[in-house]
Design a protein around this motif. Structure first.
Motif, PDB file in Angstrom:
ATOM      1  N   PHE B  30      -2.919  -4.743  12.546  1.00 47.97           N
ATOM      2  CA  PHE B  30      -3.805  -4.319  11.461  1.00 47.97           C
ATOM      3  C   PHE B  30      -3.413  -5.041  10.179  1.00 47.97           C
ATOM      4  CE2 PHE B  30      -6.227  -1.632  13.836  1.00 47.97           C
ATOM      5  CZ  PHE B  30      -5.654  -0.431  14.237  1.00 47.97           C
ATOM      6  N   ASP B  31      -4.422  -5.493   9.418  1.00 48.23           N
ATOM      7  CA  ASP B  31      -4.108  -6.250   8.211  1.00 48.23           C
ATOM      8  C   ASP B  31      -4.824  -5.734   6.966  1.00 48.23           C
ATOM      9  OD1 ASP B  31      -6.184  -9.167   9.097  1.00 48.23           O
ATOM     10  OD2 ASP B  31      -6.663  -7.050   8.806  1.00 48.23           O
ATOM     11  N   TYR B  32      -5.409  -4.569   7.056  1.00 44.23           N
ATOM     12  CA  TYR B  32      -6.099  -4.017   5.896  1.00 44.23           C
ATOM     13  C   TYR B  32      -6.084  -2.507   6.012  1.00 44.23           C
ATOM     14  CZ  TYR B  32      -9.985  -3.193   2.599  1.00 44.23           C
ATOM     15  OH  TYR B  32     -10.772  -2.764   1.564  1.00 44.23           O
ATOM     16  N   PHE B  33      -5.633  -1.834   4.943  1.00 46.80           N
ATOM     17  CA  PHE B  33      -5.442  -0.382   4.996  1.00 46.80           C
ATOM     18  C   PHE B  33      -6.107   0.254   3.770  1.00 46.80           C
ATOM     19  CE2 PHE B  33      -2.443  -0.451   8.482  1.00 46.80           C
ATOM     20  CZ  PHE B  33      -1.912  -1.729   8.412  1.00 46.80           C
ATOM     21  N   ASP B  53       1.264  -7.209   3.147  1.00 44.53           N
ATOM     22  CA  ASP B  53       2.250  -8.084   2.526  1.00 44.53           C
ATOM     23  C   ASP B  53       2.836  -7.489   1.246  1.00 44.53           C
ATOM     24  OD1 ASP B  53      -0.105 -10.410   0.944  1.00 44.53           O
ATOM     25  OD2 ASP B  53      -0.225  -8.271   1.367  1.00 44.53           O
ATOM     26  N   VAL B  54       2.359  -6.296   0.843  1.00 38.70           N
ATOM     27  CA  VAL B  54       2.923  -5.612  -0.325  1.00 38.70           C
ATOM     28  C   VAL B  54       3.318  -4.202   0.073  1.00 38.70           C
ATOM     29  CG1 VAL B  54       1.638  -6.975  -2.001  1.00 38.70           C
ATOM     30  CG2 VAL B  54       0.667  -4.861  -1.132  1.00 38.70           C
ATOM     31  N   SER B  55       4.268  -3.635  -0.635  1.00 36.96           N
ATOM     32  CA  SER B  55       4.775  -2.300  -0.286  1.00 36.96           C
ATOM     33  C   SER B  55       4.144  -1.197  -1.120  1.00 36.96           C
ATOM     34  CB  SER B  55       6.290  -2.252  -0.444  1.00 36.96           C
ATOM     35  OG  SER B  55       6.639  -2.536  -1.787  1.00 36.96           O
ATOM     36  N   GLU B  56       3.491  -1.575  -2.209  1.00 37.91           N
ATOM     37  CA  GLU B  56       2.892  -0.553  -3.069  1.00 37.91           C
ATOM     38  C   GLU B  56       1.746  -1.153  -3.869  1.00 37.91           C
ATOM     39  OE1 GLU B  56       5.389   2.545  -5.175  1.00 37.91           O
ATOM     40  OE2 GLU B  56       4.644   1.440  -6.918  1.00 37.91           O
ATOM     41  N   THR B  63      -1.905   5.754  -5.955  1.00 36.66           N
ATOM     42  CA  THR B  63      -0.935   4.773  -5.479  1.00 36.66           C
ATOM     43  C   THR B  63      -0.888   4.815  -3.963  1.00 36.66           C
ATOM     44  OG1 THR B  63       0.437   4.994  -7.471  1.00 36.66           O
ATOM     45  CG2 THR B  63       1.483   4.052  -5.511  1.00 36.66           C
ATOM     46  N   ILE B  64      -0.903   3.636  -3.339  1.00 35.33           N
ATOM     47  CA  ILE B  64      -0.632   3.534  -1.910  1.00 35.33           C
ATOM     48  C   ILE B  64       0.799   3.037  -1.749  1.00 35.33           C
ATOM     49  CG2 ILE B  64      -1.204   2.456   0.283  1.00 35.33           C
ATOM     50  CD1 ILE B  64      -3.981   1.991  -0.658  1.00 35.33           C
ATOM     51  N   SER B  65       1.566   3.730  -0.924  1.00 35.12           N
ATOM     52  CA  SER B  65       2.886   3.260  -0.520  1.00 35.12           C
ATOM     53  C   SER B  65       2.801   2.827   0.933  1.00 35.12           C
ATOM     54  CB  SER B  65       3.923   4.376  -0.674  1.00 35.12           C
ATOM     55  OG  SER B  65       4.057   4.728  -2.023  1.00 35.12           O
ATOM     56  N   PHE B  66       3.337   1.644   1.227  1.00 38.29           N
ATOM     57  CA  PHE B  66       3.188   1.069   2.563  1.00 38.29           C
ATOM     58  C   PHE B  66       4.555   0.727   3.132  1.00 38.29           C
ATOM     59  CE2 PHE B  66       0.580  -0.765   5.787  1.00 38.29           C
ATOM     60  CZ  PHE B  66       1.299  -1.822   6.309  1.00 38.29           C
ATOM     61  N   ASN B  67       4.838   1.229   4.329  1.00 39.04           N
ATOM     62  CA  ASN B  67       6.103   0.969   5.014  1.00 39.04           C
ATOM     63  C   ASN B  67       5.789   0.287   6.337  1.00 39.04           C
ATOM     64  OD1 ASN B  67       8.499   1.088   6.541  1.00 39.04           O
ATOM     65  ND2 ASN B  67       9.168   2.937   5.475  1.00 39.04           N
ATOM     66  N   LYS B  68       5.891  -1.034   6.328  1.00 36.09           N
ATOM     67  CA  LYS B  68       5.503  -1.811   7.497  1.00 36.09           C
ATOM     68  C   LYS B  68       6.389  -1.531   8.701  1.00 36.09           C
ATOM     69  CE  LYS B  68       4.234  -6.575   8.679  1.00 36.09           C
ATOM     70  NZ  LYS B  68       4.129  -7.959   8.138  1.00 36.09           N
ATOM     71  N   SER B  69       7.687  -1.398   8.487  1.00 35.27           N
ATOM     72  CA  SER B  69       8.608  -1.198   9.604  1.00 35.27           C
ATOM     73  C   SER B  69       8.387   0.152  10.282  1.00 35.27           C
ATOM     74  CB  SER B  69      10.054  -1.313   9.137  1.00 35.27           C
ATOM     75  OG  SER B  69      10.342  -0.325   8.165  1.00 35.27           O
ATOM     76  N   ALA B  70       7.997   1.149   9.493  1.00 38.05           N
ATOM     77  CA  ALA B  70       7.747   2.482  10.045  1.00 38.05           C
ATOM     78  C   ALA B  70       6.301   2.657  10.493  1.00 38.05           C
ATOM     79  CB  ALA B  70       8.097   3.544   9.007  1.00 38.05           C
ATOM     80  N   GLN B  72       3.705   3.166   8.596  1.00 38.15           N
ATOM     81  CA  GLN B  72       3.182   4.320   7.872  1.00 38.15           C
ATOM     82  C   GLN B  72       2.703   3.892   6.491  1.00 38.15           C
ATOM     83  OE1 GLN B  72       6.510   7.037   7.803  1.00 38.15           O
ATOM     84  NE2 GLN B  72       6.150   7.770   9.886  1.00 38.15           N
ATOM     85  N   PHE B  73       1.717   4.604   5.994  1.00 40.07           N
ATOM     86  CA  PHE B  73       1.277   4.401   4.624  1.00 40.07           C
ATOM     87  C   PHE B  73       0.786   5.731   4.066  1.00 40.07           C
ATOM     88  CE2 PHE B  73      -3.415   3.937   5.321  1.00 40.07           C
ATOM     89  CZ  PHE B  73      -3.423   3.849   6.700  1.00 40.07           C
ATOM     90  N   SER B  74       0.879   5.868   2.773  1.00 38.07           N
ATOM     91  CA  SER B  74       0.537   7.143   2.164  1.00 38.07           C
ATOM     92  C   SER B  74      -0.208   6.946   0.855  1.00 38.07           C
ATOM     93  CB  SER B  74       1.797   7.980   1.938  1.00 38.07           C
ATOM     94  OG  SER B  74       2.687   7.297   1.085  1.00 38.07           O
TER      95      SER B  74
END
Lengths: 113, 111
Positions: B30-33, B53-56, B63-70, B72-74
């Motif tokens: 997936f490349d778009y959230f 490619d960004v974490s926040e 605010t979107i927080s993105f954790n690629k390794s997990a 998960q996004f919030s």
């Protein structure tokens, strides 16, 4: 700015009746799709199209048909309505294949009795 | 198989508080959230979106927080307002492919 226009907004059908939900967009989007929204189940993809003459099935296609004769229009046909098809239906469009923002219509609330 | 899992199903927050909605996804391609906001009787509308490619990403109070390794996004809504009361959907997509939506979170902000 019309965006995505759906008609009708409300519809009551009897079991076994057929009908067509209309969807039109004026943004020249290649990608158009139909979703149904049910409580606790989110938006589920019924059918989609990546351009005129091209359609494909989504997650829940049974009981529905689509066609795409023009870029602008993407009607959804219920062949023989069933109570399980009572739902809110949304049409959406977006650019393809970059598929960034999806623009949604206002929805059609369908009740099958 | 649910491609995108969203929680909680409903959320009640006091005015001025922080609303947090979480999503987890399966497909690492997936490349778009995006996050969509839906008011009663209306169609969903894009609120904010992020690429992996960004974490926040922050836009105003959202605010979107993105954790690629997990995987998960919030979504965080700061200083929540009664006008934020709506249903929120997370989604994920792959370029050239369909959107997969979460099951939605009904947010109520109490004055």
């Amino acid at each position: 700015n019309a965006g995505v226009t759906q008609t009708p907004k409300f519809q009551v059908l009897k079991t076994g009746q057929s009908m067509t939900l209309q969807c039109a967009q004026d943004m020249n989007h290649e990608y158009m799709s139909w979703y149904r929204q049910d409580p606790g189940m989110g938006l589920r993809l019924i059918h989609y199209s990546v351009g005129a003459g091209i359609t494909d099935q989504g997650e829940v296609p049974n009981g529905y048909n689509v066609s795409r004769s023009t870029t602008e229009d993407f009607p959804l046909r219920l062949l023989s309505a069933a109570p399980s098809q009572t739902s809110v239906y949304f049409c959406a469009s977006s650019y393809y294949p970059s598929n960034t923002e999806a623009f949604f219509g206002q929805g059609t609330r369908l009740t099958v009795v | 198989q649910q491609q995108v899992k969203q929680s909680p199903q409903s959320l009640i927050v006091q005015k001025g508080g922080i609303s947090i909605i979480n999503c987890a996804y399966e497909n690492t391609a997936f490349d778009y959230f995006p996050w969509y906001q839906q008011f009663p009787g209306k169609g969903p509308a894009l609120l904010i979106a992020i690429r992996p490619d960004v974490s926040e990403k922050k836009e105003g109070r959202f605010t979107i927080s993105f954790n690629k390794s997990a995987k998960q996004f919030s979504l965080h809504i700061m200083d929540s307002q009664p006008g934020d009361s709506a249903t929120y959907f997370c989604a994920a997509s792959l370029t050239g492919n369909q959107f997969y939506f979460g099951t939605g979170t009904s947010l109520t902000v109490i004055p």
